[in-house]
Design an enzyme around this catalytic site. Structure first.
Site, PDB file in Angstrom:
ATOM      1  N   LYS A 180      33.750  44.181  41.292  1.00  0.00           N
ATOM      2  CA  LYS A 180      34.919  45.633  41.532  1.00  0.00           C
ATOM      3  C   LYS A 180      36.108  45.403  42.191  1.00  0.00           C
ATOM      4  O   LYS A 180      36.607  44.613  42.615  1.00  0.00           O
ATOM      5  CB  LYS A 180      34.166  46.510  42.848  1.00  0.00           C
ATOM      6  CG  LYS A 180      33.288  47.413  42.478  1.00  0.00           C
ATOM      7  CD  LYS A 180      33.341  48.734  41.719  1.00  0.00           C
ATOM      8  CE  LYS A 180      32.496  49.470  40.956  1.00  0.00           C
ATOM      9  NZ  LYS A 180      32.973  50.328  40.086  1.00  0.00           N
ATOM     10  N   ASP A 181      37.425  46.625  41.862  1.00  0.00           N
ATOM     11  CA  ASP A 181      38.531  46.590  41.882  1.00  0.00           C
ATOM     12  C   ASP A 181      38.701  47.231  43.177  1.00  0.00           C
ATOM     13  O   ASP A 181      38.581  48.606  43.319  1.00  0.00           O
ATOM     14  CB  ASP A 181      39.129  47.717  41.045  1.00  0.00           C
ATOM     15  CG  ASP A 181      38.397  48.883  40.463  1.00  0.00           C
ATOM     16  OD1 ASP A 181      37.718  48.684  39.128  1.00  0.00           O
ATOM     17  OD2 ASP A 181      37.922  49.653  40.654  1.00  0.00           O
ATOM     18  N   TYR A 212      31.728  31.990  45.631  1.00  0.00           N
ATOM     19  CA  TYR A 212      31.281  32.498  44.244  1.00  0.00           C
ATOM     20  C   TYR A 212      32.468  32.957  43.958  1.00  0.00           C
ATOM     21  O   TYR A 212      32.961  34.094  44.228  1.00  0.00           O
ATOM     22  CB  TYR A 212      30.209  33.268  45.455  1.00  0.00           C
ATOM     23  CG  TYR A 212      29.544  33.302  44.013  1.00  0.00           C
ATOM     24  CD1 TYR A 212      28.237  32.614  43.125  1.00  0.00           C
ATOM     25  CD2 TYR A 212      29.608  34.577  43.091  1.00  0.00           C
ATOM     26  CE1 TYR A 212      27.813  32.974  42.622  1.00  0.00           C
ATOM     27  CE2 TYR A 212      28.396  35.132  42.333  1.00  0.00           C
ATOM     28  CZ  TYR A 212      27.662  34.396  41.817  1.00  0.00           C
ATOM     29  OH  TYR A 212      27.207  35.104  41.007  1.00  0.00           O
ATOM     30  N   ASP A 222      38.014  39.900  49.335  1.00  0.00           N
ATOM     31  CA  ASP A 222      39.329  40.079  48.894  1.00  0.00           C
ATOM     32  C   ASP A 222      40.395  39.298  49.885  1.00  0.00           C
ATOM     33  O   ASP A 222      40.129  39.426  51.182  1.00  0.00           O
ATOM     34  CB  ASP A 222      39.371  41.437  48.221  1.00  0.00           C
ATOM     35  CG  ASP A 222      37.932  41.934  47.593  1.00  0.00           C
ATOM     36  OD1 ASP A 222      38.859  42.233  46.212  1.00  0.00           O
ATOM     37  OD2 ASP A 222      36.730  42.282  47.235  1.00  0.00           O
ATOM     38  N   ASP A 251      40.216  38.896  44.300  1.00  0.00           N
ATOM     39  CA  ASP A 251      38.914  38.498  44.762  1.00  0.00           C
ATOM     40  C   ASP A 251      39.386  37.058  43.936  1.00  0.00           C
ATOM     41  O   ASP A 251      38.956  36.804  43.120  1.00  0.00           O
ATOM     42  CB  ASP A 251      37.816  39.468  44.492  1.00  0.00           C
ATOM     43  CG  ASP A 251      36.518  38.051  44.635  1.00  0.00           C
ATOM     44  OD1 ASP A 251      36.315  37.243  44.756  1.00  0.00           O
ATOM     45  OD2 ASP A 251      35.394  38.919  44.447  1.00  0.00           O
ATOM     46  N   GLN A 283      53.232  59.271  61.711  1.00  0.00           N
ATOM     47  CA  GLN A 283      54.631  60.602  62.072  1.00  0.00           C
ATOM     48  C   GLN A 283      55.844  60.370  61.548  1.00  0.00           C
ATOM     49  O   GLN A 283      56.068  60.518  60.606  1.00  0.00           O
ATOM     50  CB  GLN A 283      55.177  58.922  63.427  1.00  0.00           C
ATOM     51  CG  GLN A 283      54.073  58.600  64.550  1.00  0.00           C
ATOM     52  CD  GLN A 283      52.550  59.429  64.828  1.00  0.00           C
ATOM     53  OE1 GLN A 283      51.445  58.626  65.195  1.00  0.00           O
ATOM     54  NE2 GLN A 283      53.075  59.650  65.403  1.00  0.00           N
ATOM     55  N   HIS A 299      29.326  37.139  47.641  1.00  0.00           N
ATOM     56  CA  HIS A 299      30.131  37.786  47.531  1.00  0.00           C
ATOM     57  C   HIS A 299      30.831  38.567  48.776  1.00  0.00           C
ATOM     58  O   HIS A 299      31.639  39.790  49.153  1.00  0.00           O
ATOM     59  CB  HIS A 299      30.484  39.313  46.391  1.00  0.00           C
ATOM     60  CG  HIS A 299      30.129  38.790  45.270  1.00  0.00           C
ATOM     61  ND1 HIS A 299      31.149  38.815  44.350  1.00  0.00           N
ATOM     62  CD2 HIS A 299      29.103  38.454  44.211  1.00  0.00           C
ATOM     63  CE1 HIS A 299      31.301  38.327  43.064  1.00  0.00           C
ATOM     64  NE2 HIS A 299      29.670  38.363  42.940  1.00  0.00           N
ATOM     65  N   ASP A 337      24.512  43.766  50.168  1.00  0.00           N
ATOM     66  CA  ASP A 337      25.695  43.256  49.770  1.00  0.00           C
ATOM     67  C   ASP A 337      26.887  44.285  50.260  1.00  0.00           C
ATOM     68  O   ASP A 337      28.146  44.816  49.747  1.00  0.00           O
ATOM     69  CB  ASP A 337      26.391  42.917  48.383  1.00  0.00           C
ATOM     70  CG  ASP A 337      25.614  41.409  47.776  1.00  0.00           C
ATOM     71  OD1 ASP A 337      25.388  41.291  48.813  1.00  0.00           O
ATOM     72  OD2 ASP A 337      25.584  41.551  46.497  1.00  0.00           O
ATOM     73  N   GLY A 360      55.297  38.587  33.755  1.00  0.00           N
ATOM     74  CA  GLY A 360      56.060  39.668  34.529  1.00  0.00           C
ATOM     75  C   GLY A 360      55.878  40.471  34.922  1.00  0.00           C
ATOM     76  O   GLY A 360      56.374  41.231  36.034  1.00  0.00           O
ATOM     77  N   TYR A 371      32.157  45.139  32.749  1.00  0.00           N
ATOM     78  CA  TYR A 371      32.338  44.479  34.209  1.00  0.00           C
ATOM     79  C   TYR A 371      32.802  42.896  35.226  1.00  0.00           C
ATOM     80  O   TYR A 371      32.094  42.033  34.413  1.00  0.00           O
ATOM     81  CB  TYR A 371      31.201  44.712  34.643  1.00  0.00           C
ATOM     82  CG  TYR A 371      30.519  44.200  36.231  1.00  0.00           C
ATOM     83  CD1 TYR A 371      31.276  45.369  36.722  1.00  0.00           C
ATOM     84  CD2 TYR A 371      30.270  42.703  36.638  1.00  0.00           C
ATOM     85  CE1 TYR A 371      30.703  45.305  38.467  1.00  0.00           C
ATOM     86  CE2 TYR A 371      30.295  42.667  38.545  1.00  0.00           C
ATOM     87  CZ  TYR A 371      30.664  43.413  38.856  1.00  0.00           C
ATOM     88  OH  TYR A 371      30.835  43.696  40.544  1.00  0.00           O
TER      89      TYR A 371
HETATM   90  C1  F6R Z   1      29.405  44.117  44.144  1.00  0.00           C
HETATM   91  C2  F6R Z   1      29.249  43.109  44.349  1.00  0.00           C
HETATM   92  C3  F6R Z   1      28.142  42.293  44.531  1.00  0.00           C
HETATM   93  C4  F6R Z   1      27.462  41.513  43.152  1.00  0.00           C
HETATM   94  C5  F6R Z   1      26.444  40.778  43.384  1.00  0.00           C
HETATM   95  C6  F6R Z   1      25.903  40.369  42.052  1.00  0.00           C
HETATM   96  O1  F6R Z   1      30.702  44.483  43.943  1.00  0.00           O
HETATM   97  O2  F6R Z   1      31.144  41.881  44.168  1.00  0.00           O
HETATM   98  O3  F6R Z   1      27.690  42.968  44.996  1.00  0.00           O
HETATM   99  O4  F6R Z   1      28.111  42.444  42.405  1.00  0.00           O
HETATM  100  O5  F6R Z   1      26.157  39.794  44.349  1.00  0.00           O
HETATM  101  O6  F6R Z   1      26.930  39.512  41.952  1.00  0.00           O
HETATM  102  P1  F6R Z   1      26.396  37.717  40.450  1.00  0.00           P
HETATM  103  O7  F6R Z   1      26.298  39.086  39.491  1.00  0.00           O
HETATM  104  O8  F6R Z   1      27.713  37.458  40.687  1.00  0.00           O
HETATM  105  O9  F6R Z   1      24.967  37.467  40.581  1.00  0.00           O
HETATM  106 MG    MG Z   2      33.693  38.682  45.057  1.00  0.00          MG
HETATM  107 MG    MG Z   3      35.614  42.070  46.747  1.00  0.00          MG
END
Ligand code: F6R
Ligand code: MG
Ligand code: MG
Length: 380
Positions: free
Chosen positions: A230-231, A89, A52, A10, A240, A17, A285, A102, A227
């Site tokens: 998210k991963d 963002y 992402d 991301d 097949q 997001h 979200d 590397g 934090y």
């Molecule tokens: C979850 C995600 C969103 C943000 C939320 C708050 O993975 O990406 O739900 O956590 O929009 O975002 P911030 O803290 O950047 O304002």
């Molecule tokens: Mg994001």
């Molecule tokens: Mg994402």
């Protein structure tokens, strides 16, 4: 041998997001095309899920190749510059390392790579998730490769009947173990039923030893110690022949099972299988989303993609995901919608606890004869 590398990050959302700006996709396209022209890549496909960017690449340099990883890193850096110009963002949010050193592992982006001997016909599916996390593929991988109710091939197809081996990582301790299905499934489920801690990294066919699946298990919060987003995971699955059929590989997603992620990476929500046109989280979200791109490999060329969840047979799963999502939302800030304290990605707990520290009193209990017993706890 051909290597398939799916590397994602991301590097900036549009809007908030929720999605990917076309200019970021264009950077991915341009950089990977140059790499193909100079012969580093055999082929590539650039795609997205939510905010992402996924770089799907084929080459003959093997896994963990420095040049391929550097290409992905540099592409994310160039994309971040564009994201910064557009003030998207969270520009560059997943690029945690100061510089490339590397290997992309441990630097923020997620990666899933497998080196294979391409079969006469090699169907693969690349999964791309958003608003969820590493470990979200434990349940579907179990169903694909160990559950005969999902994959009848385990029972009635000779090449699958020998079972599959699961390589499982303890993402906190950085250790791994390989367990065999079917005879060790009860042991295996003790671990992979806790996807926050244990994640299936690879699956192998036990009869021929061939790799069947690989997923990204990178945990951003464990890398950064805090934090950082998210991963959102990726996974490559071969289909097949001696692997589950395409329909068996995507069947687990007909149930929108509950994963960690969603709003602020701190909630449980249903994983909704979607086509690319719906790969844009919206409500709260989310809810967490998953796209499945199918390809046929032809001497390393990616023939495709086919957008596998772009089909009415997944409408029920999407409707159910909305229903489950609405029900969970009714819990507001209460568990089990909100994650348990230790798993939340955002928390105000330390600050609130410090502010209220003086106001906690020892609990005082009355015994049955009405006498007030001594305080039961020492309060700091
Ligand atoms: C979850 C995600 C969103 C943000 C939320 C708050 O993975 O990406 O739900 O956590 O929009 O975002 P911030 O803290 O950047 O304002
Ligand atoms: Mg994001
Ligand atoms: Mg994402």
């Amino acid at each position: 041998m051909i290597t398939i590398s799916s590397i994602k990050a991301d590097i900036g959302g549009f809007v908030g997001h929720s999605a990917m700006h076309p200019d970021i996709l264009a950077v991915g396209q341009e950089e990977l095309e140059k790499a193909k022209q100079r012969g580093l890549l055999i082929d590539y496909h650039v795609s997205y899920c939510g905010d992402d960017l996924f770089l799907i690449m084929t080459h003959d340099h093997g896994e963990d190749n420095e040049e391929v990883h550097k290409l992905a890193w540099d592409t994310f850096i160039t994309g971040t510059e564009v994201a910064k110009k557009l003030k998207l963002y969270g520009a560059g949010q997943d690029l945690l390392a100061d510089a490339f050193s590397g290997n992309i592992k441990g630097a923020g982006p997620g990666s899933a790579e497998m080196e294979i001997e391409e079969r006469p016909s090699e169907p693969i599916i690349v999964f791309m998730g958003d608003k969820t996390s590493a470990g979200a593929f434990n349940l579907p991988l179990y169903k694909m490769f160990a559950d005969a109710f999902n994959t009848p091939g385990l029972v009635i197809a000779e090449p699958l009947h020998g079972g599959f081996a699961f390589e499982i990582q303890d993402v906190k301790e950085h250790t791994q173990i390989t367990l065999n299905a079917p005879e060790e499934v009860y042991d295996m489920l003790v671990f992979i039923g806790a996807p926050n801690r244990y994640a299936v990294k690879r699956v192998f066919n036990r009869l021929n030893g061939e790799i069947a699946a690989v997923s990204s298990t990178d945990k951003l919060s464990l890398i950064a110690g805090r934090y950082v987003g998210k991963d959102d995971p990726t996974m490559v699955v071969r289909c097949q022949g001696s692997f589950p059929a395409v329909g068996e590989v995507i069947e687990p997603f007909s149930t929108p099972f509950i994963v960690e992620g969603w709003m602020r990476g701190s909630h449980h929500g249903p994983l909704m299988p979607v086509s690319l046109k719906d790969a844009h989280p919206a409500r709260f979200d989310g809810p967490p989303r998953l796209v499945a791109l199918g390809f046929q490999l032809a001497n390393g060329k990616l023939i495709g993609p086919r957008d596998m969840f772009d089909d009415p047979s997944y409408d029920d799963a999407r409707a159910k995901a909305n229903e489950i999502g609405s029900f969970l939302r009714l819990h507001g800030p209460f568990e089990p919608h909100r994650l348990p304290l230790e798993e939340m990605e955002y928390t105000t707990m330390p600050a609130v606890a410090a502010k209220l520290a003086d106001r906690w009193q020892a609990t005082v209990e009355k015994s049955s004869d009405g006498a007030v017993a001594a305080a039961t706890a020492e309060v700091e």
